[in-house]
Design a protein around this motif. Structure first.
Motif, PDB file in Angstrom:
ATOM      1  N   THR A  76     -85.543 -29.141  78.862  1.00  0.00           N
ATOM      2  CA  THR A  76     -84.664 -28.690  79.938  1.00  0.00           C
ATOM      3  C   THR A  76     -84.603 -29.713  81.066  1.00  0.00           C
ATOM      4  O   THR A  76     -85.544 -30.473  81.303  1.00  0.00           O
ATOM      5  CB  THR A  76     -85.128 -27.328  80.511  1.00  0.00           C
ATOM      6  N   MET A  77     -83.475 -29.694  81.742  1.00  0.00           N
ATOM      7  CA  MET A  77     -83.244 -30.578  82.892  1.00  0.00           C
ATOM      8  C   MET A  77     -82.124 -29.973  83.725  1.00  0.00           C
ATOM      9  O   MET A  77     -81.369 -29.126  83.238  1.00  0.00           O
ATOM     10  CB  MET A  77     -82.897 -31.999  82.426  1.00  0.00           C
TER      11      MET A  77
ATOM     12  N   GLU B  43     -78.321 -34.017  79.530  1.00  0.00           N
ATOM     13  CA  GLU B  43     -77.760 -35.275  79.046  1.00  0.00           C
ATOM     14  C   GLU B  43     -78.196 -35.447  77.593  1.00  0.00           C
ATOM     15  O   GLU B  43     -79.323 -35.876  77.325  1.00  0.00           O
ATOM     16  CB  GLU B  43     -78.271 -36.445  79.895  1.00  0.00           C
ATOM     17  N   PRO B  44     -77.336 -35.119  76.630  1.00  0.00           N
ATOM     18  CA  PRO B  44     -77.720 -35.160  75.222  1.00  0.00           C
ATOM     19  C   PRO B  44     -78.188 -36.526  74.748  1.00  0.00           C
ATOM     20  O   PRO B  44     -78.988 -36.624  73.817  1.00  0.00           O
ATOM     21  CB  PRO B  44     -76.428 -34.741  74.500  1.00  0.00           C
ATOM     22  N   ASP B  45     -77.715 -37.602  75.385  1.00  0.00           N
ATOM     23  CA  ASP B  45     -78.081 -38.935  74.913  1.00  0.00           C
ATOM     24  C   ASP B  45     -79.419 -39.417  75.493  1.00  0.00           C
ATOM     25  O   ASP B  45     -79.818 -40.562  75.289  1.00  0.00           O
ATOM     26  CB  ASP B  45     -76.980 -39.940  75.237  1.00  0.00           C
ATOM     27  N   VAL B  46     -80.145 -38.535  76.203  1.00  0.00           N
ATOM     28  CA  VAL B  46     -81.479 -38.886  76.695  1.00  0.00           C
ATOM     29  C   VAL B  46     -82.405 -39.220  75.534  1.00  0.00           C
ATOM     30  O   VAL B  46     -83.216 -40.144  75.601  1.00  0.00           O
ATOM     31  CB  VAL B  46     -82.068 -37.729  77.533  1.00  0.00           C
TER      32      VAL B  46
ATOM     33  N   THR C 128     -82.961 -39.692  69.095  1.00  0.00           N
ATOM     34  CA  THR C 128     -82.726 -38.973  67.842  1.00  0.00           C
ATOM     35  C   THR C 128     -82.619 -37.486  68.128  1.00  0.00           C
ATOM     36  O   THR C 128     -83.517 -36.899  68.745  1.00  0.00           O
ATOM     37  CB  THR C 128     -83.875 -39.229  66.850  1.00  0.00           C
ATOM     38  N   LEU C 129     -81.546 -36.870  67.686  1.00  0.00           N
ATOM     39  CA  LEU C 129     -81.402 -35.424  67.819  1.00  0.00           C
ATOM     40  C   LEU C 129     -81.998 -34.753  66.585  1.00  0.00           C
ATOM     41  O   LEU C 129     -82.161 -35.373  65.534  1.00  0.00           O
ATOM     42  CB  LEU C 129     -79.938 -35.052  67.993  1.00  0.00           C
TER      43      LEU C 129
ATOM     44  N   ILE D 172     -81.502 -28.783  73.921  1.00  0.00           N
ATOM     45  CA  ILE D 172     -81.405 -29.295  75.286  1.00  0.00           C
ATOM     46  C   ILE D 172     -80.653 -28.275  76.137  1.00  0.00           C
ATOM     47  O   ILE D 172     -79.511 -27.904  75.815  1.00  0.00           O
ATOM     48  CB  ILE D 172     -80.696 -30.654  75.312  1.00  0.00           C
ATOM     49  N   LEU D 173     -81.291 -27.818  77.218  1.00  0.00           N
ATOM     50  CA  LEU D 173     -80.717 -26.753  78.025  1.00  0.00           C
ATOM     51  C   LEU D 173     -80.784 -27.086  79.514  1.00  0.00           C
ATOM     52  O   LEU D 173     -81.683 -27.821  79.952  1.00  0.00           O
ATOM     53  CB  LEU D 173     -81.491 -25.440  77.803  1.00  0.00           C
TER      54      LEU D 173
END
Length: 273
Positions: free
Chosen positions: A32-33, A37-40, A43-44, A50-51
């Protein structure tokens, strides 16, 4: 069964490293943040969610916990990593800055704990890990407000550990040392402007110079991630997990020597002159 950890403040630094550490060891991770930012993460994964979560917003906290449970079925561990830094002279620090510090570093921790405890109590297990700082062990000058916000979490967590033991919920502390590689200074820069008056200038420069020539290796993000994982998985009764050579040195100085010896060493390091 795969376990799940929810970590606050994962956009960079310790939080990001900790999320990746848990992922690499097979855990589900709710990262969480405040502004996702999905590209943090390079590798997904199906085990990574990510929330958005703002620790100063009760509705945001509740929603993130609910979404994490919906995604993975439970939250086995909570890591309160989100925090902000500050270096300032007390006399120059306005109430608004003090309150901002406590809203995130202290009240935000209290709020996320309150929100997750009912879920953990219902499932009859859990671990709460609150990330503080080496400054709760050996306090340097010009961080009085920051240290106060973190020391409050130390007392809170130890008390909470006794309060929740009967429900099979552990409350623990990870105490990172000084790590220049994190965004601590960069993120705190704007709020620090003008908070070290000219009368403190020479003293501040001396302190910062001593921090630049540290007596031990700096703490690394990997060390904090490893300490956090140990706190999440340790079956024993330990509450405090120092991370980094400096924290361990300060802990030994504080807890295995006399008060006079400890204070003498701290004044030698940071005293005026």
């Amino acid at each position: 069964m795969t376990k799940t950890v929810l970590i606050t403040g994962t956009s960079s630094g310790y939080g990001k490293a900790t999320a990746e550490f848990f992922l690499d060891r097979g855990w589900n991770v709710v990262a969480t943040m405040r502004r996702p930012e999905p590209d943090v993460f390079a590798t997904l994964s199906d085990r990574l969610k990510i929330l958005p979560l703002d620790v100063t917003d009760a509705d945001s906290i509740s929603q993130a916990i609910a979404d994490g449970v919906a995604a993975f079925g439970a939250i086995d561990a909570l890591v309160n990593n989100a925090g902000i830094g500050l270096a300032s002279a007390v006399e120059a620090t306005p109430d608004s800055t003090v309150r901002e510090m406590f809203e995130t570093n202290t009240f935000g921790v209290f709020a996320t704990c309150r929100a997750v405890i009912p879920q953990m109590r219902k499932q009859a297990h859990g671990v709460i890990i609150n990330v503080t700082s080496s400054t709760t062990i050996g306090v340097m000058p010009l961080v009085a407000i920051y240290a106060a916000s973190k020391c409050a979490v130390e007392g809170f967590t130890e008390s909470l550990s006794y309060e929740l033991a009967g429900f099979n919920i552990k409350a623990r502390l990870v105490e990172p040392g000084y790590a220049p590689t994190t965004n601590f200074t960069a993120n705190g820069g704007p709020r620090m402007q003008g908070l070290i008056p000219a009368d403190y200038g020479a003293f501040a420069q001396s302190c910062f110079a001593k921090m630049a020539s540290y007596p031990t290796p700096y703490c690394t993000e990997a060390e904090v991630a490893e300490a956090t994982f140990s706190a999440a998985t340790d079956e024993g009764g330990t509450i405090r997990y120092p991370a980094g050579a400096d924290t361990k040195l300060l802990a030994a100085l504080r807890w295995t020597t006399s008060e006079d010896h400890y204070l003498g060493k701290m004044r030698e390091m940071f005293g005026p002159g």
